[in-house]
Design a protein around this motif. Sequence first.
Motif, PDB file in Angstrom:
ATOM      1  N   GLN A 187      33.689 -16.415 -46.197  1.00 46.09           N
ATOM      2  CA  GLN A 187      33.686 -17.521 -44.717  1.00 46.09           C
ATOM      3  C   GLN A 187      34.388 -17.965 -44.314  1.00 46.09           C
ATOM      4  N   LEU A 188      34.343 -16.906 -42.313  1.00 41.01           N
ATOM      5  CA  LEU A 188      35.407 -18.094 -41.668  1.00 41.01           C
ATOM      6  C   LEU A 188      34.708 -19.283 -41.166  1.00 41.01           C
ATOM      7  N   PRO A 189      35.666 -19.997 -40.427  1.00 42.66           N
ATOM      8  CA  PRO A 189      34.883 -21.279 -40.168  1.00 42.66           C
ATOM      9  C   PRO A 189      34.104 -21.028 -39.561  1.00 42.66           C
ATOM     10  N   ASN A 190      32.915 -20.162 -38.818  1.00 42.02           N
ATOM     11  CA  ASN A 190      32.008 -20.250 -38.483  1.00 42.02           C
ATOM     12  C   ASN A 190      30.900 -19.306 -38.543  1.00 42.02           C
ATOM     13  N   GLY A 191      31.253 -19.080 -40.166  1.00 39.38           N
ATOM     14  CA  GLY A 191      30.217 -18.906 -41.034  1.00 39.38           C
ATOM     15  C   GLY A 191      30.185 -18.006 -41.501  1.00 39.38           C
ATOM     16  N   GLN A 192      30.942 -16.469 -40.489  1.00 41.83           N
ATOM     17  CA  GLN A 192      30.577 -15.577 -41.088  1.00 41.83           C
ATOM     18  C   GLN A 192      31.923 -14.616 -42.229  1.00 41.83           C
ATOM     19  N   ARG A 193      32.071 -13.328 -42.295  1.00 45.91           N
ATOM     20  CA  ARG A 193      32.426 -12.713 -43.241  1.00 45.91           C
ATOM     21  C   ARG A 193      32.939 -11.463 -42.764  1.00 45.91           C
ATOM     22  N   MET A 194      34.836 -10.775 -42.639  1.00 46.58           N
ATOM     23  CA  MET A 194      34.849 -10.580 -42.196  1.00 46.58           C
ATOM     24  C   MET A 194      34.518  -8.725 -42.975  1.00 46.58           C
ATOM     25  N   ASN A 195      34.337  -8.852 -44.422  1.00 47.60           N
ATOM     26  CA  ASN A 195      33.887  -8.532 -45.604  1.00 47.60           C
ATOM     27  C   ASN A 195      34.776  -6.707 -45.383  1.00 47.60           C
ATOM     28  N   LEU A 196      36.427  -7.366 -44.978  1.00 49.79           N
ATOM     29  CA  LEU A 196      37.675  -6.378 -45.422  1.00 49.79           C
ATOM     30  C   LEU A 196      38.115  -6.385 -46.661  1.00 49.79           C
ATOM     31  N   PRO A 197      37.968  -5.566 -47.631  1.00 50.13           N
ATOM     32  CA  PRO A 197      38.876  -5.151 -48.643  1.00 50.13           C
ATOM     33  C   PRO A 197      40.198  -4.729 -48.019  1.00 50.13           C
ATOM     34  N   MET A 198      41.106  -5.640 -48.605  1.00 50.39           N
ATOM     35  CA  MET A 198      42.503  -5.488 -48.671  1.00 50.39           C
ATOM     36  C   MET A 198      43.076  -3.479 -48.707  1.00 50.39           C
ATOM     37  N   SER A 199      43.634  -2.724 -47.319  1.00 54.98           N
ATOM     38  CA  SER A 199      44.311  -1.427 -47.722  1.00 54.98           C
ATOM     39  C   SER A 199      44.915  -0.751 -48.919  1.00 54.98           C
ATOM     40  N   VAL A 200      44.754  -0.086 -49.718  1.00 55.20           N
ATOM     41  CA  VAL A 200      45.747   0.623 -50.603  1.00 55.20           C
ATOM     42  C   VAL A 200      47.189   0.472 -49.636  1.00 55.20           C
ATOM     43  N   GLN A 201      47.650   0.127 -48.688  1.00 57.06           N
ATOM     44  CA  GLN A 201      49.139   0.435 -48.116  1.00 57.06           C
ATOM     45  C   GLN A 201      49.297  -0.832 -48.666  1.00 57.06           C
ATOM     46  N   LEU A 202      49.060  -2.128 -47.572  1.00 53.69           N
ATOM     47  CA  LEU A 202      48.802  -3.211 -47.717  1.00 53.69           C
ATOM     48  C   LEU A 202      49.166  -3.536 -49.442  1.00 53.69           C
ATOM     49  N   THR A 203      48.082  -3.634 -49.864  1.00 54.89           N
ATOM     50  CA  THR A 203      48.562  -3.729 -51.882  1.00 54.89           C
ATOM     51  C   THR A 203      49.788  -3.417 -52.571  1.00 54.89           C
ATOM     52  N   GLU A 204      49.813  -2.346 -51.852  1.00 52.20           N
ATOM     53  CA  GLU A 204      51.411  -1.756 -52.249  1.00 52.20           C
ATOM     54  C   GLU A 204      52.562  -2.898 -51.576  1.00 52.20           C
ATOM     55  N   ILE A 205      52.466  -2.829 -50.379  1.00 50.60           N
ATOM     56  CA  ILE A 205      53.052  -3.262 -49.992  1.00 50.60           C
ATOM     57  C   ILE A 205      53.721  -4.320 -50.256  1.00 50.60           C
ATOM     58  N   ILE A 206      52.507  -5.455 -50.979  1.00 58.53           N
ATOM     59  CA  ILE A 206      52.550  -6.806 -51.179  1.00 58.53           C
ATOM     60  C   ILE A 206      53.313  -6.983 -52.927  1.00 58.53           C
ATOM     61  N   ARG A 207      52.569  -5.740 -53.182  1.00 58.02           N
ATOM     62  CA  ARG A 207      53.362  -5.521 -55.363  1.00 58.02           C
ATOM     63  C   ARG A 207      54.764  -5.371 -54.898  1.00 58.02           C
ATOM     64  N   ILE A 208      55.427  -4.229 -53.734  1.00 59.23           N
ATOM     65  CA  ILE A 208      56.346  -3.946 -54.129  1.00 59.23           C
ATOM     66  C   ILE A 208      57.199  -5.415 -53.504  1.00 59.23           C
ATOM     67  N   MET A 209      56.813  -6.237 -52.989  1.00 59.71           N
ATOM     68  CA  MET A 209      56.943  -7.135 -52.203  1.00 59.71           C
ATOM     69  C   MET A 209      57.265  -8.655 -53.381  1.00 59.71           C
ATOM     70  N   GLY A 210      56.129  -8.901 -54.091  1.00 60.05           N
ATOM     71  CA  GLY A 210      56.269 -10.069 -55.105  1.00 60.05           C
ATOM     72  C   GLY A 210      56.721  -8.911 -55.958  1.00 60.05           C
ATOM     73  N   GLY A 211      57.131  -8.055 -56.379  1.00 57.79           N
ATOM     74  CA  GLY A 211      58.057  -7.568 -57.315  1.00 57.79           C
ATOM     75  C   GLY A 211      59.168  -7.786 -57.116  1.00 57.79           C
ATOM     76  N   ASP A 212      59.435  -7.822 -55.557  1.00 53.77           N
ATOM     77  CA  ASP A 212      60.692  -7.484 -55.566  1.00 53.77           C
ATOM     78  C   ASP A 212      61.583  -9.277 -56.008  1.00 53.77           C
ATOM     79  N   ALA A 213      60.374 -10.006 -55.373  1.00 51.97           N
ATOM     80  CA  ALA A 213      60.788 -11.691 -55.690  1.00 51.97           C
ATOM     81  C   ALA A 213      60.973 -12.002 -57.038  1.00 51.97           C
ATOM     82  N   ALA A 214      60.288 -11.138 -58.013  1.00 48.43           N
ATOM     83  CA  ALA A 214      60.317 -12.037 -59.077  1.00 48.43           C
ATOM     84  C   ALA A 214      61.541 -11.686 -59.816  1.00 48.43           C
ATOM     85  N   THR A 215      62.365 -10.943 -59.513  1.00 50.80           N
ATOM     86  CA  THR A 215      63.367  -9.983 -60.055  1.00 50.80           C
ATOM     87  C   THR A 215      64.784 -11.053 -59.454  1.00 50.80           C
ATOM     88  N   GLN A 216      64.158 -11.609 -58.645  1.00 53.06           N
ATOM     89  CA  GLN A 216      65.535 -12.569 -58.166  1.00 53.06           C
ATOM     90  C   GLN A 216      66.412 -13.645 -58.583  1.00 53.06           C
TER      91      GLN A 216
END
Length: 335
Positions: free
Chosen positions: A306-335
């Motif tokens: 819920q947003l502060p006004n009580g409504q929801r976006m109901n917008l799941p993370m896109s496959v593109q952003l999911t992959e970007i974050i997966r790779i980003m997190g993996g890079d961080a874990a190996t540093q």
Amino acid sequence: MRMQDASTRRWIDRCIRMFRQRPREPSDEGRTAMRWVACVVCIALVLGAGAGVALAQTPEGALTGTLQKAHTSGTVAIGYREASIPLSYLSARNEPIGYSIDLCRAVVDAMSTEVGRDLVIKWVPVTSENRIRAITGGQVDLECGSTTSNLERKKVVDFSPVIFVAGTKLLVKKGSPIKSFRDLAGRSVVVTAGTTNESAVRDLVARFKLNTTIVTGRDHGDSYAQLVEGKVDAFATDDVLLYGFIALNRAQDQLMVVGDFLSYDPYGIMFRKDDPQLASLVQKTLHDLAASRELEQTYNKWFLRQLPNGQRMNLPMSVQLTEIIRIMGGDAATQ
């Protein structure tokens, strides 16, 4: 990642063109989807690559650029948007809130640690037209809104790794005959001045000779108001912002998002160019958030709950952003 090899540069340029390419036909979307996923991941890494500059060039302990400025002043100027829902907008208390704002607060916390003092945020409202000037002119240190990171803009400013992936679509009133961009022929559409959406729509209208009247709004709120008030037939901007307006205004029964993507837009946090210390800190902060899954949790907070006004976006993370974050997190874990 260093782009010194000419063939790599050419490949990245092709990927960028794919981001900006308008579909010739709606069916083209499905045929290019998987190639685009690969490109978006590569571009995400390239656009954030400048943030990986080693700080060894600066004497140990010496601060430069924005970090030196923050250490001296005790403040960080954050540019925010007033109506980029739910990324960066004003709450009922007129306080900047949103997904991008939360990520920038994490960057400011990291800056405080780096400079050895608690930093106070100075909030500065910006628009699509003045946000880049605000960064280059020094009025704003971090721009935390809904700004597309691309190679053209990176000639004058720098960006964090990609934090969101959006695309241009159309918002219309329910019952409207407009179902795709072709239906704009002989009708009017509003775009927000200074956005990549404006360029996308102007290119499409010219390419397909649609005889469409293009109106510009001074900001997203103004563009939305023109549609609601019946001054135009459609509002074209990033899909996430359109869904945000619907949720914030409880307009599910009055408005709908239609059509295929007219462009693809990867968002980033914007800051001044040639500031390797800040660039490195921004990249490390986001990589750490990705590795700890806090970045995913922040996304869920603004796009699924819920947003502060009580409504929801109901917008799941896109496959593109999911992959970007997966790779980003993996890079961080190996540093």
